[in-house]
Design a protein around this motif. Structure first.
Motif: not given
Length: 164
Positions: A37-44, A68-76, A83-92, A109-111
């Motif tokens: 029941d989740s959507t994943f965003f896997s980025i390289r 590593n957290k600095k990298i994660e935050d930069y990419v995020k 979706f439908e005008g509502n911002n979605k928070e990407l959780l690591p 990978v964010y979810v």
């Protein structure tokens, strides 16, 4: 026999010298997919590029948790979803490195704790655009019945995809 030996030496130097140059492509790849029941965003992203933009001067195996957290935050910060005008928070969900030398990538990978039914998905992907003019970011989607790939560059930073 001399020609063969010279050819082997030249070939060896050619391949050794190839590993000392930066990679020739400036691209990141993000796959968006649903699981349970989740959507994943896997980025390289190429590690050397993201390390350069964030002024991290070390091997990935020596990177601190803070770096590593600095990298994660930069990419995020540079990957925005609504979706439908509502911002979605990407959780690591996961962070790691893969490969070696100049082909090493940062894999994150964010979810989002929901799946996207029919509607309009807006994607903004500006990862490394502040550092590399040649950067291209590719996003592949497998959502609901939608299969699509979109690309981003300095002139196209945001795209909309209709999920049906």
């Amino acid at each position: 026999m001399g020609f063969k030996k010279a050819f082997l030496i030249f070939t060896g130097f050619f391949f050794l010298s190839k590993t000392s140059y930066p990679h020739a492509f400036y691209v990141s790849v993000c796959n968006i997919y649903e699981k349970n029941d989740s959507t994943f965003f896997s980025i390289r992203v190429f590690k050397d590029d993201v390390f350069d933009v964030l002024n991290i001067n070390k091997e990935s195996k020596n990177a601190t948790e803070k770096e590593n957290k600095k990298i994660e935050d930069y990419v995020k910060k540079n990957l925005k979803i609504s979706f439908e005008g509502n911002n979605k928070e990407l959780l690591p969900s996961r962070f790691g490195y893969e490969g070696s030398d100049y082909t090493e990538t940062v894999n994150i990978v964010y979810v989002v704790g929901e799946v996207f039914d029919s509607g309009l998905l807006e994607i903004s992907n500006t990862v490394l655009f502040d550092y590399l003019d040649e950067q291209v970011n590719v996003v592949g989607l497998k959502l609901n019945n939608k299969r699509e790939s979109v690309s981003f560059n300095q002139n196209k930073k945001t795209q909309w995809v209709e999920i049906i």
